[in-house]
Write a protein that holds these residues in place. Structure first.
Motif, mmCIF file in Angstrom:
data_model
loop_
_atom_site.group_PDB
_atom_site.id
_atom_site.type_symbol
_atom_site.label_atom_id
_atom_site.label_comp_id
_atom_site.label_asym_id
_atom_site.label_seq_id
_atom_site.Cartn_x
_atom_site.Cartn_y
_atom_site.Cartn_z
ATOM 1 N N PRO A 31 -14.844 -2.595 1.372
ATOM 2 C CA PRO A 31 -14.468 -1.238 1.792
ATOM 3 C C PRO A 31 -15.051 -0.193 0.853
ATOM 4 O O PRO A 31 -15.329 -0.468 -0.320
ATOM 5 C CB PRO A 31 -12.938 -1.258 1.706
ATOM 6 N N ALA B 284 -9.470 -1.219 7.742
ATOM 7 C CA ALA B 284 -9.654 0.085 7.104
ATOM 8 C C ALA B 284 -11.069 0.206 6.557
ATOM 9 O O ALA B 284 -11.620 -0.737 5.989
ATOM 10 C CB ALA B 284 -8.642 0.284 5.985
ATOM 11 N N ALA C 61 -1.299 5.225 4.271
ATOM 12 C CA ALA C 61 -2.429 5.008 5.176
ATOM 13 C C ALA C 61 -2.775 6.348 5.799
ATOM 14 O O ALA C 61 -1.895 7.180 6.037
ATOM 15 C CB ALA C 61 -2.097 3.981 6.243
ATOM 16 N N TRP D 37 -8.064 4.800 6.464
ATOM 17 C CA TRP D 37 -8.108 4.636 5.019
ATOM 18 C C TRP D 37 -6.745 4.158 4.518
ATOM 19 O O TRP D 37 -5.712 4.569 5.049
ATOM 20 C CB TRP D 37 -8.435 5.963 4.319
ATOM 21 N N LEU D 38 -6.750 3.286 3.513
ATOM 22 C CA LEU D 38 -5.529 2.894 2.822
ATOM 23 C C LEU D 38 -5.572 3.450 1.411
ATOM 24 O O LEU D 38 -6.655 3.683 0.855
ATOM 25 C CB LEU D 38 -5.377 1.371 2.783
ATOM 26 N N MET E 243 0.849 -1.185 0.000
ATOM 27 C CA MET E 243 0.000 0.000 0.000
ATOM 28 C C MET E 243 0.886 1.236 0.000
ATOM 29 O O MET E 243 1.922 1.283 0.666
ATOM 30 C CB MET E 243 -0.917 0.023 1.220
ATOM 31 N N LEU F 254 -10.776 2.537 0.696
ATOM 32 C CA LEU F 254 -9.605 2.513 -0.179
ATOM 33 C C LEU F 254 -9.649 3.737 -1.077
ATOM 34 O O LEU F 254 -10.688 4.039 -1.677
ATOM 35 C CB LEU F 254 -9.616 1.238 -1.031
ATOM 36 N N CYS G 56 -7.354 -3.765 2.814
ATOM 37 C CA CYS G 56 -8.158 -2.884 3.669
ATOM 38 C C CYS G 56 -8.889 -3.686 4.732
ATOM 39 O O CYS G 56 -8.936 -3.287 5.907
ATOM 40 C CB CYS G 56 -9.155 -2.106 2.817
ATOM 41 N N THR G 57 -9.443 -4.819 4.345
ATOM 42 C CA THR G 57 -10.187 -5.649 5.292
ATOM 43 C C THR G 57 -9.283 -6.183 6.391
ATOM 44 O O THR G 57 -9.664 -6.214 7.567
ATOM 45 C CB THR G 57 -10.852 -6.825 4.545
#
Length: 705
Positions: free
Chosen positions: A686, A651, A610, A618-619, A607, A654, A646-647
């Protein structure tokens, strides 16, 4: 996770005669003793085997989901149906005006309960018949309905509904700039009422309509401003059934501005799981909210804050510590804390804090704890000895990611790009300074140091490409085309960069023993110097420096980590986070540079950044191009990994950022396909937002499916 514990009163109501049988078993024949035992028993929890099983099941769920976890300890909470206040003090106990509600004897229908949900229920007696039409009108209008005053004609003029926060020392606060969207719950099942009640406490503006047929009262649903949109959902009805019911109400609404086929339908049908809960409202004491507090803290290497002192125990005005129980929430300026379930007490308390003093959790953008100690409190303890005064900790963004990921067995490590950004941030002093560099005219100048660049009009001898790097003299820097960047400001910027270590000032020197030509920083230069290649000793004389002049010319070399950051388009994620932190919902957000998620020791996804706000984590993925891959398979695979990442860290959403004016249609299609697939498989989806036009005209928009 709460285990419901019924009282003996409730159990006896469900199974009449239970209390009498227990009295007979204990052979209590004296009437006075029997009545005393009966009253005492009714206030106690029923201790049947089902209660024990519920407690065990709730305990297992809390353990699996890491809720309230502190190492090997689980903070247990229970739901009890007795009227005695056992934890928080009901708002009615601190009311400053008379409170009334719907008389309990009248709540015999779903329509009556739909209205009572807004205003509350009291124990008053009344001999009156309320028609179904009146209940429905009041339930649709909510707290604005005049029915409550009609039910209590003798109430004082300043009375308030039982559920009115303004009736006491309290006031509701919406911690967001976006307006709250009204929510409508359809369906007459218990789960529909439970959903409406839960959402009312979280979001504040909720209406429950358990009846199916439209009526005159529906005028209150659609008579708001056109900018308002109603979110319609149900726990018992399917999406299609819910849509049919609300469309029927819309088509038969009593007041219409224009022809029905021309007017926009101002409602959206959503599943309960799709309702956005990221802007809850709080109920707080009027005189005790947003009070400044000075608390010395230490800053840890990962950016976390550790309190150096325990908080002072204090009682808000209007409360009695012997009778009342409340919560305290502390928020740290410029250090928000998203309310993630994984951030248990061990994450938000200082290292040397007693874990049993009080219950601590991340909430409302900060840290919340119970007012009173729940460890050992001796009889007759002083006020300071009975109230909680913990030492707290505000985890940094890296710590937040590590804790959230570890709950799913995932490891978080900085990526090579993240390490380069971290080094550059350390040189400049802050993330904000690094983002400002990416958006400044200095970034294109730094690109002139890349090994694949050409002189492009640099003065003779002002640009040299060495084996290790490209170096520039001041003449080349001054010749760099940036009309808005005057030479005085440019000169000051070069001096600042050299003092920070972003640039190094030095000379181009050769060797008298081998043909090497290399850049030597100022710190390594003296009258004599040693060749880096052959180790030969040299004297700083005219035949050693380049270009050939009477006196040596200063050159500038770019720090290797900064050079690689520039070379790999590191400005794109920096521009993305700079823009996001300019949005009202992300002000003062914590930002983490690029990192990798490892599953079972193998790299799973990378990623680019963040972002932690007061409400969410949030990512983000940032690219200079407009695509997640070169082919459909690669795009689908990348979309899947990003959403799964994200999961895994909890988060909420995305953010996909690009320097292009828009993302390619094939990438958007891949994202929508992945969302549909995850929804069909029952997986967490997300929120996805698209950020485009970085560096030119950035635009942020939610991906609509």
């Amino acid at each position: 996770m709460l285990a419901y514990i019924p009282s003996w009163t409730t159990y006896d109501a469900l199974n009449p005669g239970t209390v009498d049988r227990l009295l007979a078993e204990r052979k209590i024949s004296d009437s006075a003793a029997g009545e005393q035992f009966r009253q005492m028993l009714r206030r106690e929890p029923w201790n049947g085997s089902a209660v024990h099983e519920a407690e065990v099941a709730a305990d297992q769920l809390r353990s699996q989901l890491a809720i309230n976890r502190r190492e090997d300890l689980i903070q247990c909470s229970h739901l009890f149906d007795d009227d005695n206040a056992r934890e928080l003090t009901p708002l009615a106990e601190v009311a400053t005006t008379p409170l009334v509600g719907v008389p309990r004897s009248l709540v015999t229908t779903a329509e009556a309960l739909a209205y009572a949900m807004h205003v509350g229920i009291d124990e008053s007696a009344i001999d009156r018949q309320i028609t179904v039409k009146e209940w429905r009108d009041a339930a649709t209008r909510g707290a604005e309905a005049p029915l409550l005053s009609q039910l209590h004609p003798g109430a004082p003029d300043n009375f308030r509904a039982l559920r009115s926060h303004e009736a006491g020392l309290c006031v509701p606060i919406t911690r967001a700039f976006r307006p709250r969207r009204r929510i409508l719950i359809l369906g007459d099942q218990p789960e529909d009422f439970a959903l409406a009640e839960a959402l009312r406490q979280i979001l504040g503006s909720v209406t429950w309509l358990p009846w199916a047929e439209p009526g005159l009262s529906d005028m209150w649903l659609f008579s708001r401003r056109e900018s308002d949109r109603l979110l319609v959902t149900s726990a018992s009805l399917s999406m299609e059934e819910t849509r049919q019911r609300i469309e029927s109400r819309w088509d038969k609404r009593p007041i219409r501005q224009i022809e029905a086929e021309q007017e926009e339908r101002r409602f959206d049908v959503v599943a309960p799981t799709d309702i956005d809960l990221d802007h809850p409202f709080m109920v707080v004491l009027k005189d005790a909210w947003e009070q400044p507090r000075s608390l010395p803290v230490t800053v840890e290497p990962d950016g976390s804050l550790q309190a150096s002192l325990s908080l002072a125990a204090e009682v808000p005005r209007g409360l009695d510590p012997d009778r009342h129980r409340w919560q305290l929430t502390l928020t740290a300026a410029n250090h928000p804390l998203p309310p993630l379930a994984a951030l248990g007490p061990s994450t938000v308390t200082a290292d040397d804090q007693n874990p049993w003093e009080t219950f601590v959790r991340a909430a409302d953008g900060g840290i919340t704890y119970w007012s009173h100690r729940f460890d050992f409190v001796p009889s007759g303890a002083s006020l300071a000895g009975s109230l909680a005064s913990p030492k707290l900790a505000w985890p940094g963004i890296k710590r937040i990611l590590q804790v959230s990921a570890s709950a799913e067995g995932i490891q978080v490590l900085p990526s090579p790009a993240g390490k380069r950004a971290s080094i550059t941030e350390r040189l400049l002093g802050s993330r904000a300074a690094l983002e400002a560099l990416a958006a400044s005219p200095g970034w294109p100048l730094l690109r002139r140091f890349l090994p694949d660049t050409a002189p492009n009009g640099c003065p003779d001898g002002g640009w040299w490409k060495l084996k290790s790097a490209v170096v520039l003299a001041w003449e080349a820097i001054a010749a760099h085309g940036a009309p808005a960047w005057d030479l005085t400001a440019r000169r000051e910027q070069i001096d600042q960069w050299t003092s920070q270590g972003v640039l190094r000032r030095g000379l181009i020197l050769g060797c008298g023993h081998c043909p090497i030509l290399e850049f030597y920083p100022l710190a390594e230069i003296s009258q004599s110097y040693r060749c880096r290649r052959c180790g030969g000793d040299n004297q700083l004389t005219k035949d050693r420096w380049k270009p050939v002049t009477h006196e040596p010319r200063w050159f500038y070399d770019l720090h290797p980590a900064v050079l690689e950051l520039v070379m790999n388009d590191g400005d794109v994620p920096l521009l993305a986070t700079q823009y996001l932190r300019g949005q009202y919902w992300a002000r003062h957000a914590l930002v983490c540079e690029e990192f990798e998620l490892l599953k079972d020791g193998d790299r799973f996804v990378e990623m680019d950044f963040a972002l932690a706000t007061t409400e969410e984590l949030w990512l983000g993925e940032a690219k200079s191009n407009d695509s997640l891959g070169d082919n459909p398979k690669a795009r689908r695979r990348e979309a899947s990994k990003l959403m799964e990442g994200c999961t895994l860290v909890g988060a909420a959403g995305l953010i996909l950022a690009t320097a292009k004016a828009q993302w390619s249609a094939t990438t958007v299609e891949a994202l929508k396909s992945e969302i549909a697939g995850r929804q069909g498989a029952g997986k967490t989806v997300p929120k996805v937002s698209l950020l485009t036009g970085l560096g030119a005209s950035p635009q942020l928009a939610r991906l609509s499916v």
